[in-house]
Write a protein that holds these residues in place. Sequence first.
Motif, PDB file in Angstrom:
ATOM      1  N   TYR A  60     -94.662 -35.107 -58.889  1.00 35.74           N
ATOM      2  CA  TYR A  60     -94.296 -34.183 -57.814  1.00 35.74           C
ATOM      3  C   TYR A  60     -95.251 -34.238 -56.635  1.00 35.74           C
ATOM      4  O   TYR A  60     -94.896 -33.874 -55.516  1.00 35.74           O
ATOM      5  CB  TYR A  60     -94.165 -32.759 -58.346  1.00 35.74           C
ATOM      6  N   HIS A  61     -96.476 -34.694 -56.857  1.00 38.92           N
ATOM      7  CA  HIS A  61     -97.426 -34.807 -55.743  1.00 38.92           C
ATOM      8  C   HIS A  61     -96.916 -35.780 -54.681  1.00 38.92           C
ATOM      9  O   HIS A  61     -97.165 -35.594 -53.487  1.00 38.92           O
ATOM     10  CB  HIS A  61     -98.787 -35.262 -56.258  1.00 38.92           C
ATOM     11  N   GLU A  62     -96.203 -36.809 -55.118  1.00 40.96           N
ATOM     12  CA  GLU A  62     -95.651 -37.771 -54.157  1.00 40.96           C
ATOM     13  C   GLU A  62     -94.553 -37.126 -53.317  1.00 40.96           C
ATOM     14  O   GLU A  62     -94.430 -37.400 -52.123  1.00 40.96           O
ATOM     15  CB  GLU A  62     -95.121 -38.998 -54.905  1.00 40.96           C
ATOM     16  N   LEU A  63     -93.764 -36.268 -53.925  1.00 40.37           N
ATOM     17  CA  LEU A  63     -92.741 -35.549 -53.164  1.00 40.37           C
ATOM     18  C   LEU A  63     -93.401 -34.624 -52.144  1.00 40.37           C
ATOM     19  O   LEU A  63     -92.978 -34.562 -50.983  1.00 40.37           O
ATOM     20  CB  LEU A  63     -91.846 -34.759 -54.124  1.00 40.37           C
ATOM     21  N   LEU A  64     -94.453 -33.924 -52.562  1.00 41.09           N
ATOM     22  CA  LEU A  64     -95.123 -32.990 -51.658  1.00 41.09           C
ATOM     23  C   LEU A  64     -95.788 -33.707 -50.489  1.00 41.09           C
ATOM     24  O   LEU A  64     -96.044 -33.088 -49.450  1.00 41.09           O
ATOM     25  CB  LEU A  64     -96.172 -32.174 -52.423  1.00 41.09           C
ATOM     26  N   ALA A  65     -96.065 -34.977 -50.643  1.00 42.06           N
ATOM     27  CA  ALA A  65     -96.705 -35.742 -49.570  1.00 42.06           C
ATOM     28  C   ALA A  65     -95.731 -36.109 -48.456  1.00 42.06           C
ATOM     29  O   ALA A  65     -96.162 -36.602 -47.401  1.00 42.06           O
ATOM     30  CB  ALA A  65     -97.345 -37.010 -50.143  1.00 42.06           C
ATOM     31  N   MET A  66     -94.434 -35.875 -48.640  1.00 44.02           N
ATOM     32  CA  MET A  66     -93.446 -36.179 -47.611  1.00 44.02           C
ATOM     33  C   MET A  66     -93.511 -35.114 -46.512  1.00 44.02           C
ATOM     34  O   MET A  66     -93.163 -33.951 -46.732  1.00 44.02           O
ATOM     35  CB  MET A  66     -92.042 -36.242 -48.220  1.00 44.02           C
ATOM     36  N   ASP A  67     -93.956 -35.491 -45.334  1.00 42.90           N
ATOM     37  CA  ASP A  67     -94.138 -34.540 -44.232  1.00 42.90           C
ATOM     38  C   ASP A  67     -92.839 -33.877 -43.806  1.00 42.90           C
ATOM     39  O   ASP A  67     -92.844 -32.718 -43.368  1.00 42.90           O
ATOM     40  CB  ASP A  67     -94.771 -35.241 -43.026  1.00 42.90           C
ATOM     41  N   GLU A  68     -91.716 -34.574 -43.919  1.00 37.27           N
ATOM     42  CA  GLU A  68     -90.457 -34.028 -43.412  1.00 37.27           C
ATOM     43  C   GLU A  68     -89.907 -32.901 -44.279  1.00 37.27           C
ATOM     44  O   GLU A  68     -89.051 -32.133 -43.839  1.00 37.27           O
ATOM     45  CB  GLU A  68     -89.404 -35.131 -43.278  1.00 37.27           C
ATOM     46  N   ILE A  69     -90.396 -32.789 -45.516  1.00 33.56           N
ATOM     47  CA  ILE A  69     -89.910 -31.718 -46.390  1.00 33.56           C
ATOM     48  C   ILE A  69     -90.498 -30.387 -45.951  1.00 33.56           C
ATOM     49  O   ILE A  69     -91.706 -30.229 -45.827  1.00 33.56           O
ATOM     50  CB  ILE A  69     -90.266 -32.016 -47.862  1.00 33.56           C
ATOM     51  N   GLU A  70     -89.624 -29.410 -45.716  1.00 29.99           N
ATOM     52  CA  GLU A  70     -90.032 -28.073 -45.295  1.00 29.99           C
ATOM     53  C   GLU A  70     -89.991 -27.078 -46.438  1.00 29.99           C
ATOM     54  O   GLU A  70     -90.788 -26.133 -46.486  1.00 29.99           O
ATOM     55  CB  GLU A  70     -89.110 -27.599 -44.169  1.00 29.99           C
ATOM     56  N   VAL A  71     -89.061 -27.290 -47.369  1.00 27.72           N
ATOM     57  CA  VAL A  71     -88.824 -26.349 -48.468  1.00 27.72           C
ATOM     58  C   VAL A  71     -88.838 -27.103 -49.786  1.00 27.72           C
ATOM     59  O   VAL A  71     -88.261 -28.196 -49.901  1.00 27.72           O
ATOM     60  CB  VAL A  71     -87.461 -25.643 -48.285  1.00 27.72           C
ATOM     61  N   VAL A  72     -89.472 -26.505 -50.780  1.00 23.71           N
ATOM     62  CA  VAL A  72     -89.503 -27.076 -52.129  1.00 23.71           C
ATOM     63  C   VAL A  72     -88.906 -26.075 -53.104  1.00 23.71           C
ATOM     64  O   VAL A  72     -89.208 -24.876 -53.046  1.00 23.71           O
ATOM     65  CB  VAL A  72     -90.953 -27.417 -52.546  1.00 23.71           C
ATOM     66  N   HIS A  73     -88.058 -26.568 -53.993  1.00 20.37           N
ATOM     67  CA  HIS A  73     -87.525 -25.753 -55.086  1.00 20.37           C
ATOM     68  C   HIS A  73     -88.184 -26.189 -56.385  1.00 20.37           C
ATOM     69  O   HIS A  73     -88.151 -27.373 -56.735  1.00 20.37           O
ATOM     70  CB  HIS A  73     -86.010 -25.909 -55.184  1.00 20.37           C
ATOM     71  N   VAL A  74     -88.779 -25.219 -57.084  1.00 18.93           N
ATOM     72  CA  VAL A  74     -89.478 -25.491 -58.338  1.00 18.93           C
ATOM     73  C   VAL A  74     -88.577 -25.055 -59.486  1.00 18.93           C
ATOM     74  O   VAL A  74     -88.324 -23.867 -59.686  1.00 18.93           O
ATOM     75  CB  VAL A  74     -90.822 -24.743 -58.386  1.00 18.93           C
ATOM     76  N   CYS A  75     -88.085 -26.027 -60.249  1.00 20.32           N
ATOM     77  CA  CYS A  75     -87.088 -25.786 -61.305  1.00 20.32           C
ATOM     78  C   CYS A  75     -87.587 -26.367 -62.629  1.00 20.32           C
ATOM     79  O   CYS A  75     -86.877 -27.104 -63.312  1.00 20.32           O
ATOM     80  CB  CYS A  75     -85.748 -26.415 -60.928  1.00 20.32           C
ATOM     81  N   THR A  76     -88.811 -26.056 -62.981  1.00 25.34           N
ATOM     82  CA  THR A  76     -89.487 -26.616 -64.141  1.00 25.34           C
ATOM     83  C   THR A  76     -89.754 -25.521 -65.173  1.00 25.34           C
ATOM     84  O   THR A  76     -89.508 -24.343 -64.905  1.00 25.34           O
ATOM     85  CB  THR A  76     -90.814 -27.250 -63.693  1.00 25.34           C
ATOM     86  N   PRO A  77     -90.290 -25.866 -66.356  1.00 22.12           N
ATOM     87  CA  PRO A  77     -90.628 -24.823 -67.333  1.00 22.12           C
ATOM     88  C   PRO A  77     -91.623 -23.800 -66.774  1.00 22.12           C
ATOM     89  O   PRO A  77     -92.404 -24.093 -65.866  1.00 22.12           O
ATOM     90  CB  PRO A  77     -91.241 -25.619 -68.491  1.00 22.12           C
ATOM     91  N   ASN A  78     -91.610 -22.614 -67.349  1.00 20.64           N
ATOM     92  CA  ASN A  78     -92.381 -21.488 -66.823  1.00 20.64           C
ATOM     93  C   ASN A  78     -93.859 -21.789 -66.637  1.00 20.64           C
ATOM     94  O   ASN A  78     -94.478 -21.358 -65.656  1.00 20.64           O
ATOM     95  CB  ASN A  78     -92.247 -20.276 -67.755  1.00 20.64           C
ATOM     96  N   SER A  79     -94.451 -22.510 -67.575  1.00 17.87           N
ATOM     97  CA  SER A  79     -95.891 -22.741 -67.538  1.00 17.87           C
ATOM     98  C   SER A  79     -96.323 -23.573 -66.340  1.00 17.87           C
ATOM     99  O   SER A  79     -97.497 -23.538 -65.950  1.00 17.87           O
ATOM    100  CB  SER A  79     -96.351 -23.433 -68.829  1.00 17.87           C
ATOM    101  N   SER A  80     -95.402 -24.308 -65.724  1.00 19.67           N
ATOM    102  CA  SER A  80     -95.755 -25.166 -64.585  1.00 19.67           C
ATOM    103  C   SER A  80     -95.383 -24.551 -63.240  1.00 19.67           C
ATOM    104  O   SER A  80     -95.661 -25.139 -62.197  1.00 19.67           O
ATOM    105  CB  SER A  80     -95.082 -26.537 -64.734  1.00 19.67           C
TER     106      SER A  80
END
Length: 359
Positions: A60-80
């Motif tokens: 996911y760090h590679e996704l977060l490195a994309m400058d054009e992304i403004e919004v992230v949806h976190v759809c993972t297990p609770n602990s993460s």
Amino acid sequence: MRKVKVGVIGCGGIANGKHMPALKSVENLEMVAFCDIVRERAEAAAREYGIDGARVFEDYHELLAMDEIEVVHVCTPNSSHAPISIDAFAAGKHVYCEKPMAKTYADAVLMCEAAEKAGKLLSIGYQTRSVPMFQLARNLVRDGALGEVYYVKARNLRRRGIPTWGVFLDYEKQGGGPMIDIGTHSIDSALFIIDNYDIASVTGVSYRKLGAKCAESNNGRLFTEEEYQVEDSAMGFIRFRNGCAMHIEASWAINLEETGHTPIIVGDKAGLSMKDNKVRLNGELNGALYTQELSPNKYTRDLVKGTDLNENQYDMHQWISAVTEGTPLLSPGRKAAVVSQIIEAIYTSAKTGKTVYFD
């Protein structure tokens, strides 16, 4: 109208069943990147929901490195939820995180602090706030139809309904069973309707009586005790500082014929319940008892009035409106953190046998 570019982290059941189909209904939005530890899931999501050229990641760090992304949806297990959301804020993204907000209240607070430090929005996936019936109930309480609210009963009871996929039965990844999974919706919905987040104390109990031996809801298969690591039912009693009290029940498996998931709100002018997509008011008028049924319609909800959006679609429309137009968040992080605080206190009380008090 500018396009909001979204990245989805976690492409499993909740992303496919809720987030991505609902996001697709928002016109000024593009899903440009997908991440999952199972690459094939991310690739399938990109094919079905992504723009042409949508990128796929396992980290996911590679996704977060994309400058054009403004919004992230976190759809993972609770602990993460907390670590991913906090990293997303550090990367300058707005975050919509699936419920429950976090495995612990401390993590929920860290998420709020990270959002505030970054100057970004944090919304939690309590789509029941977008149900017209619940918004109508909220409006009635807000406008004084019930008078002083002094008792609430919130529940989310399944007679047999143990989730048999994903990591729902894994305590380390989830933090609990039905209370943190579905009870969280009922607590949040009740707090939303009465608009009271000032908690004084919580007492709770939890039980693991049926889960490992309920063949009816497990596709005919019995779990072992090692597999079934969480409670199958839990109950809590919450006191608010203004004297109001709330009783919460949550179960995946319980020997009750009558189940359901709608709250009951009691005030000194009237009481409120819900049935068949109608809000029912009951009280006494001129010496006679009455019951009045009110039906929500296309104009009940605050935004996009006159539309037939389902609760998931409406939830995503109001979320993106908050990002682009600055409209108030329907499910802000600070209020969702109180839900995590209550759930954690229920589990703590159940374990210690003592009431948890808050300063």
